[in-house]
Scaffold this motif. Structure first.
Motif, short mmCIF file in Angstrom:
data_model
loop_
_atom_site.label_atom_id
_atom_site.label_comp_id
_atom_site.label_asym_id
_atom_site.label_seq_id
_atom_site.Cartn_x
_atom_site.Cartn_y
_atom_site.Cartn_z
N PRO A 33 0.85 -1.21 0.00
CA PRO A 33 0.00 0.00 0.00
C PRO A 33 0.88 1.25 0.00
O PRO A 33 2.06 1.19 0.37
N LYS A 34 0.32 2.35 -0.41
CA LYS A 34 1.09 3.59 -0.43
C LYS A 34 1.22 4.17 0.97
O LYS A 34 2.16 4.90 1.26
N SER A 35 0.24 3.83 1.86
CA SER A 35 0.30 4.37 3.22
C SER A 35 -0.40 3.42 4.19
O SER A 35 -1.20 2.57 3.79
N VAL A 36 -0.07 3.59 5.46
CA VAL A 36 -0.68 2.80 6.53
C VAL A 36 -0.65 3.63 7.80
O VAL A 36 0.26 4.45 8.00
N ASN A 37 -1.66 3.47 8.64
CA ASN A 37 -1.67 4.16 9.92
C ASN A 37 -0.76 3.43 10.90
O ASN A 37 -0.65 2.20 10.86
N PRO A 38 -0.11 4.16 11.80
CA PRO A 38 0.75 3.52 12.80
C PRO A 38 -0.07 2.55 13.65
O PRO A 38 -1.21 2.84 14.02
N GLY A 39 0.50 1.39 13.95
CA GLY A 39 -0.18 0.39 14.77
C GLY A 39 -1.04 -0.57 13.98
O GLY A 39 -1.64 -1.48 14.54
N TYR A 40 -1.11 -0.39 12.68
CA TYR A 40 -1.95 -1.24 11.84
C TYR A 40 -1.10 -2.18 10.99
O TYR A 40 0.10 -1.98 10.82
N ASP A 41 -1.76 -3.18 10.44
CA ASP A 41 -1.11 -4.19 9.61
C ASP A 41 -1.40 -3.93 8.14
O ASP A 41 -2.40 -3.29 7.81
N PHE A 42 -0.54 -4.47 7.30
CA PHE A 42 -0.82 -4.52 5.87
C PHE A 42 -0.19 -5.78 5.32
O PHE A 42 0.71 -6.36 5.92
N VAL A 43 -0.69 -6.22 4.17
CA VAL A 43 -0.15 -7.40 3.51
C VAL A 43 0.85 -6.94 2.46
O VAL A 43 0.55 -6.11 1.62
N ALA A 44 2.06 -7.49 2.55
CA ALA A 44 3.11 -7.21 1.57
C ALA A 44 3.23 -8.44 0.67
O ALA A 44 3.37 -9.55 1.16
N SER A 136 13.30 -0.35 -4.92
CA SER A 136 12.87 0.12 -3.60
C SER A 136 11.45 0.66 -3.67
O SER A 136 11.07 1.31 -4.65
N ALA A 137 10.69 0.38 -2.63
CA ALA A 137 9.32 0.89 -2.54
C ALA A 137 9.22 1.79 -1.31
O ALA A 137 9.90 1.56 -0.31
N GLU A 138 8.39 2.79 -1.40
CA GLU A 138 8.22 3.69 -0.27
C GLU A 138 6.79 3.60 0.24
O GLU A 138 5.84 3.55 -0.55
N ILE A 139 6.66 3.58 1.56
CA ILE A 139 5.34 3.57 2.19
C ILE A 139 5.33 4.68 3.23
O ILE A 139 6.32 4.90 3.93
N PHE A 140 4.22 5.39 3.30
CA PHE A 140 4.08 6.47 4.27
C PHE A 140 3.34 5.93 5.49
O PHE A 140 2.25 5.36 5.36
N VAL A 141 3.94 6.10 6.66
CA VAL A 141 3.31 5.67 7.92
C VAL A 141 2.87 6.92 8.64
O VAL A 141 3.69 7.77 9.00
N GLY A 142 1.58 7.07 8.83
CA GLY A 142 1.02 8.24 9.50
C GLY A 142 -0.47 8.29 9.25
O GLY A 142 -1.02 7.48 8.50
N GLU A 143 -1.12 9.23 9.88
CA GLU A 143 -2.56 9.38 9.70
C GLU A 143 -2.84 9.75 8.24
O GLU A 143 -2.27 10.69 7.72
#
Length: 184
Positions: A33-44, A136-143
């Motif tokens: 995903p391009k972004s995810v909230n802190p404390g949450y999961d995502f599937v890579a 390389s892939a970039e993901i943003f972690v934040g609200e």
């Protein structure tokens, strides 16, 4: 006059052999995903394309500090996660095409900002080690304003995928998980 014909014939034979028996380039691509909230999961998801291999192979998936990685699907490889590197190792991989791997990644609450994800697939070919890196892939972690997959959504997806894999003819499309509190 004969020399150009011989060169043309050799070029044609080399071209024909490369089509029939050629080395198809192995590539490594990631789906994140391009972004995810802190404390949450995502599937890579990491796919090794054209991995027609028979022998030793290893995938190293490097995540930044503040991420945890768990194995979801590793095609019978041995999984470890140490020092921000998830590793899947096969002593004898039998792959006849694309090799698709899935990981459950958790962004710890204190992890904020743009983070880089990297992976490298190594294998042995003709007794030589070959390594292929994923861009390389970039993901943003934040609200974020985008819909975020919650941990319970991830669990539901894992349960649904497992049921569908074990029973391909199932018509199941939804999983409901209820939490009941213990009586005091």
């Amino acid at each position: 006059m004969i020399k150009p014909l011989i060169i043309l014939f050799n070029t044609f034979v080399v071209f024909l052999f490369s089509i029939l028996f050629g080395d198809s380039a192995i590539t490594v691509v990631g789906n994140f995903p391009k972004s995810v909230n802190p404390g949450y999961d995502f599937v890579a998801e990491i796919t090794v394309n054209e991995a027609k291999l028979d022998g030793f192979a290893k995938l190293a998936f490097q995540v930044p500090k503040g991420f945890l990685v768990k194995e979801m699907e590793s095609r019978s490889g041995a999984f470890t996660f140490k020092k921000n590197v998830a590793t899947v190792t096969w002593k004898k991989i039998n792959s006849t095409g694309d090799l698709k791997l899935k990981f459950l990644v958790t962004a710890i609450v204190k992890t904020i900002g743009a983070k880089k994800l990297e992976a490298k697939f190594s294998y042995v070919l003709n007794n030589k080690k070959v390594a292929v890196s994923m861009p390389s892939a970039e993901i943003f972690v934040g609200e974020t304003e985008e819909p975020i997959i919650t941990p319970i959504d991830t669990i539901k997806k894992i349960v649904l995928d497992t049921i569908k894999k074990q029973n391909p003819d199932t018509m199941l499309t939804k999983v409901v998980i209820e939490s009941k509190e213990k009586p005091s």
